[in-house]
Write a protein that holds these residues in place. Structure first.
Motif, short mmCIF file in Angstrom:
data_model
loop_
_atom_site.label_atom_id
_atom_site.label_comp_id
_atom_site.label_asym_id
_atom_site.label_seq_id
_atom_site.Cartn_x
_atom_site.Cartn_y
_atom_site.Cartn_z
N ALA A 45 0.85 -1.19 0.00
CA ALA A 45 0.00 0.00 0.00
C ALA A 45 0.88 1.24 0.00
O ALA A 45 2.06 1.18 0.32
CB ALA A 45 -0.91 0.00 1.21
N PHE A 66 -5.27 6.37 0.41
CA PHE A 66 -4.48 5.16 0.30
C PHE A 66 -4.66 4.50 -1.05
O PHE A 66 -5.71 4.61 -1.68
CB PHE A 66 -4.88 4.15 1.39
CG PHE A 66 -4.55 4.60 2.77
CD1 PHE A 66 -3.24 4.68 3.19
CD2 PHE A 66 -5.55 4.96 3.66
CE1 PHE A 66 -2.92 5.10 4.48
CE2 PHE A 66 -5.25 5.39 4.94
CZ PHE A 66 -3.94 5.45 5.35
N VAL A 68 -3.94 0.61 -2.60
CA VAL A 68 -3.46 -0.75 -2.40
C VAL A 68 -3.01 -1.28 -3.76
O VAL A 68 -3.73 -1.15 -4.74
CB VAL A 68 -4.56 -1.64 -1.78
CG1 VAL A 68 -4.11 -3.09 -1.75
CG2 VAL A 68 -4.88 -1.18 -0.37
N ILE A 111 0.40 -4.89 5.71
CA ILE A 111 -0.26 -3.63 5.34
C ILE A 111 -1.13 -3.15 6.51
O ILE A 111 -1.14 -1.96 6.85
CB ILE A 111 -1.11 -3.80 4.07
CG1 ILE A 111 -0.22 -4.23 2.91
CG2 ILE A 111 -1.84 -2.52 3.74
CD1 ILE A 111 -1.01 -4.52 1.65
#
Lengths: 160, 441
Positions: A45, A66, A68, A111
């Motif tokens: 991430a 964020f 991923v 993560i």
């Protein structure tokens, strides 16, 4: 294959880049697996909250805090594919891919540990590198380096 | 310390589990062998009263400071007598936040950081970092630099596998092997010291090329290594490969199938031992691996012996590659001539203002890398070593992630150990060859 239709796709060198929506994450992975991407080699991430440049994303992708990123490999095609999905900054949550690619187990835990992103459906979502009672998520951009006092104990004879 | 609940029985109904509609996780025959238990839960169990008849299994910690756990790996083992029922690798004891550190170091300083991850194969870390940075810049590296990188990496693969031979021997009681492996590795490290100045953590491969050209007489040194190794490898064969005790100890231990290996994202010798011929050097060539000939060594049974034999033969394949590199080593620059990336030669600084400015800028501010993101992977001795870099156009990576093969391969341990004896657990850990610096980063 249907779940992959309409997903923004670009080529970056030899690698295919796809940008599925966060809510389609699991369905996309399922479609990728059915399509012959047999190994999920890496998942990580990025916290884009302090990114100093304009985000270079396809038009219909809404940037979020964020991202991923999962790297898939097809042994048959000898090719790589990278899936990048945007995950909101407040209460970041995304579906876990453990069912489809069991190899992401510890990577998703990492993560979770480092970014505080929750993976729903993960069998054991717990901290992996930091101590279990650690507060905070070190790889977030608002976690500063050296802001936590080092936890050494002074020798018992020391005058404090 | 006892666990009262009996472990759920592993399902081995192979016929129905291969149906495509069943998710891959459900198809893993030994998925129940992964112990999902936190420190708190484990501590609670130790306080629970003994219950003679119902106590079936025992929870035991192996490590973090156990000689056979290769550093600071800790295993929580659930044992039924001497049989491992479930297990959980506990990692993080060596975690120093190197991915965070990388965000605070310039691209020029980056290799000094990543080289400390997989400390048995430091040059691969530097290589993958440099390749990723060069990919973002779009920088062409001179041919000689590419071949020097290949030479050093293959020698590093030999050194790393020799270290495996040593530790594997030590773990399983072949103590003389420990001394032999270490002795031969030291010969290779001596060459590294001559070239890079250091035995380990070289910071030799840098974005733009390598730090220095090969020293005078390098060819003789490498030839010396190539002459020294084959008889020693024969010795290993006599000492271990053909020896009944060694074979009994490893054959049929920690058996792994290709389906399991792929599902668990295993790479490197762990994957190849199951018969999957996947080697990035051949399947997704980087550097100049297209121009050299070598074989990808695969196993048949997926057991600890196959993983041992693959590494032993990979040393021979690497020597074959090194021989070809000696023949084909081109002349030319050992680093890129791009003044924005490469510091100028010392002599130029005295003559040219421009060179002085470039030198100053590179070492104070660092060079800027265009915004973007990239993932580059190389075949390290342990499997796919990947580097994911995000740049925002500044002189430091915005995010750097290393996909460590040891970290991912560790997930296979519970699957390999399930149903085996606790003594075989040592053989299994050793056969995966994890380097904890890379696991914890």
């Amino acid at each position: 294959m249907s779940s992959l239709d309409g997903v923004p796709t670009i080529m970056s060198g030899d690698t295919t880049l796809i940008f599925p929506a966060a809510e389609d994450w699991y369905a996309t992975a399922e479609a990728l697996f059915a399509d012959g991407w047999n190994v999920c080699v890496d998942i990580t991430a990025v916290d884009y909250s302090a990114y100093g440049a304009p985000r270079n994303l396809p038009e219909d992708v809404q940037p979020e805090r964020f991202e991923v990123v999962a790297n898939f490999l097809s042994h048959e095609r000898r090719a790589r594919l990278r899936a990048r999905t945007q995950v909101s900054g407040d209460a970041p949550t995304i579906e876990s891919l453990v069912m489809i690619y069991p190899g992401v187990d510890t990577l998703e835990r990492e993560i979770f540990d480092m970014f505080g992103i929750t993976f729903t459906g993960h069998p054991d979502l717990s901290r992996i590198l930091m101590p279990e009672d650690w507060v905070g998520h070190p790889l977030r951009k608002d976690a500063a380096v050296g802001s936590i006092p080092v936890q050494f104990k002074a020798p018992s004879t020391a005058q404090r | 310390m006892t666990v009262t609940e009996p472990a759920s029985a592993p399902e081995t109904d192979g016929a129905t589990e291969t149906a495509a509609s069943v998710p891959q996780y459900e198809r893993l025959p030994r998925r129940h062998s992964v112990l999902r238990m936190s420190e708190v839960q484990a501590a609670e169990l130790s306080d629970a009263p003994l219950d003679g008849e119902n106590d079936q299994t025992m929870l035991m910690n192996m490590g973090p400071s156990h000689p056979s756990t290769h550093g600071v790996l800790r295993l929580m083992l659930e044992l039924d007598g001497e049989t491992v029922v479930r297990s959980k690798p506990v990692v993080g004891y060596l975690h120093t936040g190197m991915e965070k550190t990388a965000e605070h170091l310039t691209y020029l300083q980056g290799p000094t950081n990543v080289t400390r991850m997989d400390y048995a194969a430091p040059l691969f870390n530097e290589l993958v970092f440099s390749l990723a940075v060069e990919d973002l810049i779009g920088l062409e590296v001179p041919e000689r630099a590419t071949w020097i990188r290949m030479l050093m990496c293959e020698l590093n693969r030999i050194a790393s596998h020799l270290l495996f031979m040593a530790t594997n021997g030590m773990d399983l009681g072949a103590v003389s092997m420990m001394i032999y492996g270490w002795r031969e590795r030291e010969e290779v490290l001596r060459f590294f010291e001559k070239v890079t100045g250091l035995r380990m953590n070289h910071n030799y491969i840098r974005p733009g090329g390598v730090a220095a050209d090969l020293p005078d007489g390098w060819r003789d040194d490498v030839l010396g290594l190539l002459e020294m190794l084959p008889p020693r490898l024969e010795e290993y064969d006599i000492l271990m490969t053909g020896q009944p005790i060694w074979r009994e100890r490893l054959q049929g231990v920690g058996v792994f199938t290709a389906a399991e290996a792929n599902a668990l994202s295993a790479t490197g010798p762990v994957l190849r031992s199951t018969g999957v011929a996947w080697d990035l050097r051949r399947d997704q060539p980087y550097l100049a691996y297209e121009d050299v000939e070598f074989d990808v060594v695969v196993g048949t049974y997926g057991d600890a012996f196959d993983r041992y034999a693959i590494r032993l033969n990979e040393i021979r394949e690497s020597m074959r590659i090194v021989h070809q590199i000696l023949d084909k080593m081109p002349s030319g620059d050992y680093r890129s001539a791009d003044a924005k990336v490469t510091p100028p030669p010392r002599a130029r600084i005295d003559e040219s203002m421009e060179a002085l400015i470039h030198h100053f800028k590179i070492f104070t501010e660092g060079f800027k890398v265009p915004e973007g993101e990239t993932y580059v992977a190389v075949e390290s001795p342990r499997g796919e070593l990947g580097c994911y870099i995000v740049s925002d156009g500044g002189p430091k990576p915005y995010r750097m992630h290393i996909r460590g093969p040891s970290f991912v391969n560790l997930q296979s341990l519970p699957h390999m150990m399930a149903g085996g004896m606790i003594a075989d657990a040592v053989a299994v850990i050793s056969s995966v060859d994890p380097i904890m610096g890379e696991v914890d980063r």
